[in-house]
Write a protein that holds these residues in place. Structure first.
Motif, PDB file in Angstrom:
ATOM      1  N   LEU A  51      -9.045   8.540  -1.582  1.00 20.66           N
ATOM      2  CA  LEU A  51      -9.388   8.875  -0.194  1.00 20.66           C
ATOM      3  C   LEU A  51      -8.772  10.217   0.169  1.00 20.66           C
ATOM      4  O   LEU A  51      -7.646  10.498  -0.235  1.00 20.66           O
ATOM      5  CB  LEU A  51      -8.800   7.841   0.781  1.00 20.66           C
ATOM      6  CG  LEU A  51      -9.322   6.422   0.787  1.00 20.66           C
ATOM      7  CD1 LEU A  51      -8.562   5.618   1.841  1.00 20.66           C
ATOM      8  CD2 LEU A  51     -10.811   6.392   1.086  1.00 20.66           C
ATOM      9  N   LYS A  89      -7.942  10.633  -8.156  1.00 22.42           N
ATOM     10  CA  LYS A  89      -8.136   9.298  -8.742  1.00 22.42           C
ATOM     11  C   LYS A  89      -7.614   9.225 -10.179  1.00 22.42           C
ATOM     12  O   LYS A  89      -7.091   8.193 -10.599  1.00 22.42           O
ATOM     13  CB  LYS A  89      -9.637   8.967  -8.689  1.00 22.42           C
ATOM     14  CG  LYS A  89     -10.014   7.623  -9.239  1.00 22.42           C
ATOM     15  CD  LYS A  89     -10.328   6.636  -8.156  1.00 22.42           C
ATOM     16  CE  LYS A  89     -10.893   5.343  -8.703  1.00 22.42           C
ATOM     17  NZ  LYS A  89     -10.988   4.300  -7.707  1.00 22.42           N
ATOM     18  N   THR A 131      -6.745   1.314  -7.419  1.00 27.81           N
ATOM     19  CA  THR A 131      -6.712   2.755  -7.155  1.00 27.81           C
ATOM     20  C   THR A 131      -7.813   3.113  -6.152  1.00 27.81           C
ATOM     21  O   THR A 131      -8.982   2.767  -6.336  1.00 27.81           O
ATOM     22  CB  THR A 131      -6.908   3.551  -8.465  1.00 27.81           C
ATOM     23  OG1 THR A 131      -8.148   3.181  -9.057  1.00 27.81           O
ATOM     24  CG2 THR A 131      -5.790   3.256  -9.457  1.00 27.81           C
ATOM     25  N   ILE A 132      -7.409   3.793  -5.087  1.00 26.94           N
ATOM     26  CA  ILE A 132      -8.349   4.093  -3.998  1.00 26.94           C
ATOM     27  C   ILE A 132      -8.308   5.597  -3.716  1.00 26.94           C
ATOM     28  O   ILE A 132      -7.301   6.117  -3.238  1.00 26.94           O
ATOM     29  CB  ILE A 132      -7.952   3.303  -2.724  1.00 26.94           C
ATOM     30  CG1 ILE A 132      -7.872   1.798  -3.035  1.00 26.94           C
ATOM     31  CG2 ILE A 132      -8.930   3.565  -1.594  1.00 26.94           C
ATOM     32  CD1 ILE A 132      -7.159   0.985  -1.975  1.00 26.94           C
ATOM     33  N   GLU A 138     -12.981   9.064   6.068  1.00 25.71           N
ATOM     34  CA  GLU A 138     -12.360   8.395   4.920  1.00 25.71           C
ATOM     35  C   GLU A 138     -11.509   7.194   5.347  1.00 25.71           C
ATOM     36  O   GLU A 138     -11.350   6.251   4.583  1.00 25.71           O
ATOM     37  CB  GLU A 138     -11.513   9.392   4.123  1.00 25.71           C
ATOM     38  CG  GLU A 138     -12.318  10.554   3.572  1.00 25.71           C
ATOM     39  CD  GLU A 138     -12.838  10.298   2.171  1.00 25.71           C
ATOM     40  OE1 GLU A 138     -12.047  10.042   1.283  1.00 25.71           O
ATOM     41  OE2 GLU A 138     -14.074  10.371   1.993  1.00 25.71           O
ATOM     42  N   TRP A 163      -1.839  -1.376  -3.896  1.00 22.92           N
ATOM     43  CA  TRP A 163      -2.941  -0.446  -3.628  1.00 22.92           C
ATOM     44  C   TRP A 163      -2.365   0.965  -3.533  1.00 22.92           C
ATOM     45  O   TRP A 163      -1.444   1.208  -2.726  1.00 22.92           O
ATOM     46  CB  TRP A 163      -3.643  -0.798  -2.309  1.00 22.92           C
ATOM     47  CG  TRP A 163      -4.388  -2.100  -2.330  1.00 22.92           C
ATOM     48  CD1 TRP A 163      -4.289  -3.101  -3.254  1.00 22.92           C
ATOM     49  CD2 TRP A 163      -5.335  -2.551  -1.357  1.00 22.92           C
ATOM     50  NE1 TRP A 163      -5.117  -4.145  -2.922  1.00 22.92           N
ATOM     51  CE2 TRP A 163      -5.772  -3.837  -1.758  1.00 22.92           C
ATOM     52  CE3 TRP A 163      -5.859  -2.009  -0.185  1.00 22.92           C
ATOM     53  CZ2 TRP A 163      -6.698  -4.581  -1.034  1.00 22.92           C
ATOM     54  CZ3 TRP A 163      -6.786  -2.745   0.548  1.00 22.92           C
ATOM     55  CH2 TRP A 163      -7.209  -4.016   0.120  1.00 22.92           C
ATOM     56  N   LEU A 215     -11.078   2.619   4.081  1.00 17.42           N
ATOM     57  CA  LEU A 215      -9.924   1.720   3.956  1.00 17.42           C
ATOM     58  C   LEU A 215     -10.091   0.528   4.904  1.00 17.42           C
ATOM     59  O   LEU A 215      -9.802  -0.613   4.546  1.00 17.42           O
ATOM     60  CB  LEU A 215      -8.621   2.476   4.283  1.00 17.42           C
ATOM     61  CG  LEU A 215      -7.338   1.656   4.215  1.00 17.42           C
ATOM     62  CD1 LEU A 215      -7.117   1.072   2.809  1.00 17.42           C
ATOM     63  CD2 LEU A 215      -6.130   2.500   4.627  1.00 17.42           C
ATOM     64  N   ILE A 255      -3.156   5.067  -2.978  1.00 16.76           N
ATOM     65  CA  ILE A 255      -4.148   5.932  -2.330  1.00 16.76           C
ATOM     66  C   ILE A 255      -3.761   7.401  -2.498  1.00 16.76           C
ATOM     67  O   ILE A 255      -2.592   7.754  -2.333  1.00 16.76           O
ATOM     68  CB  ILE A 255      -4.244   5.600  -0.816  1.00 16.76           C
ATOM     69  CG1 ILE A 255      -4.726   4.158  -0.611  1.00 16.76           C
ATOM     70  CG2 ILE A 255      -5.161   6.594  -0.085  1.00 16.76           C
ATOM     71  CD1 ILE A 255      -4.723   3.693   0.841  1.00 16.76           C
ATOM     72  N   THR A 303       0.462   5.372   0.127  1.00 15.61           N
ATOM     73  CA  THR A 303      -0.402   6.558   0.191  1.00 15.61           C
ATOM     74  C   THR A 303       0.338   7.735  -0.454  1.00 15.61           C
ATOM     75  O   THR A 303       1.569   7.764  -0.487  1.00 15.61           O
ATOM     76  CB  THR A 303      -0.805   6.917   1.642  1.00 15.61           C
ATOM     77  OG1 THR A 303       0.338   7.440   2.335  1.00 15.61           O
ATOM     78  CG2 THR A 303      -1.362   5.724   2.390  1.00 15.61           C
ATOM     79  N   ILE A 321       0.859  -1.181   0.000  1.00 14.86           N
ATOM     80  CA  ILE A 321       0.000   0.000   0.000  1.00 14.86           C
ATOM     81  C   ILE A 321       0.898   1.235   0.000  1.00 14.86           C
ATOM     82  O   ILE A 321       1.829   1.329   0.807  1.00 14.86           O
ATOM     83  CB  ILE A 321      -0.914   0.042   1.251  1.00 14.86           C
ATOM     84  CG1 ILE A 321      -1.856  -1.165   1.278  1.00 14.86           C
ATOM     85  CG2 ILE A 321      -1.706   1.343   1.299  1.00 14.86           C
ATOM     86  CD1 ILE A 321      -2.801  -1.212   2.478  1.00 14.86           C
TER      87      ILE A 321
END
Ligand SMILES: NC(=O)c1ccc[n+]([C@@H]2O[C@H](COP(=O)([O-])OP(=O)(O)OC[C@H]3O[C@@H](n4cnc5c(N)ncnc54)[C@H](OP(=O)(O)O)[C@@H]3O)[C@@H](O)[C@H]2O)c1
Length: 130
Positions: free
Chosen positions: A58, A38, A55-56, A65, A32, A69, A34, A7, A5
């Protein structure tokens, strides 16, 4: 399923971290990414068609938010091999000239968001790294 992940993957260091992870850890099942933008995350996925990039979108400055997750992790139950907790920003200029809301938002993203992402992810950390 083993994942990474990242961010703040929509620009700057986050994009570079993502590219490096794709290159160095080809056996990960999913990556993933974040951030709020987007379209930029989707672009990153488009440029790496051989990888499963989720694609997340947040806003990590908004408490509600994190829950999204948390729900996603509870649903998928992945093993997180890598967490790059990189999302954040700094207001530019003199501290004394910054508005209270700008300072509070910066703390929300850089401190609260970062800490809560760590907390939410921690039950899913892989026992064996990779
Ligand atoms: N570059 C440096 O010299 C340096 C020095 C010290 C610390 N840092 C820290 O390193 C990290 C990356 O820096 P950078 O230079 O790569 O910055 P950057 O290009 O501005 O990237 C920041 C990333 O954080 C994301 N982000 C910002 N606010 C967010 C929010 N509310 N919710 C979700 N994601 C958010 C942005 O995505 P969206 O806008 O799409 O949401 C973007 O992907 C930051 O935390 C920065 O503070 C950088």
């Amino acid at each position: 399923m083993k994942i990474a992940i990242i961010t703040g993957a929509s620009s700057g260091l986050g994009v570079e971290f993502t590219k490096t992870i794709i290159e160095q850890y080809p056996k990960l099942d999913e990556i993933w990414v974040i951030a709020r933008r987007k379209d930029r995350l989707k672009n990153l996925a488009k440029h790496n068609p051989d990888k499963k990039i989720r694609t997340i979108a947040l806003d990590l400055g908004v408490d509600e938010e994190y829950r999204k997750l948390e729900i996603l992790l509870a649903d998928v139950k992945p093993q997180i091999s890598i967490l790059i907790n990189n999302a954040g920003y700094e207001c530019s200029g003199n501290f004394r000239d910054m508005s209270t809301s700008d300072i509070q938002n910066m703390l929300s993203v850089n401190v609260k968001g970062l800490t809560m992402v760590q907390r939410i992810c921690s039950p899913y950390f892989a026992k064996k790294f990779y």
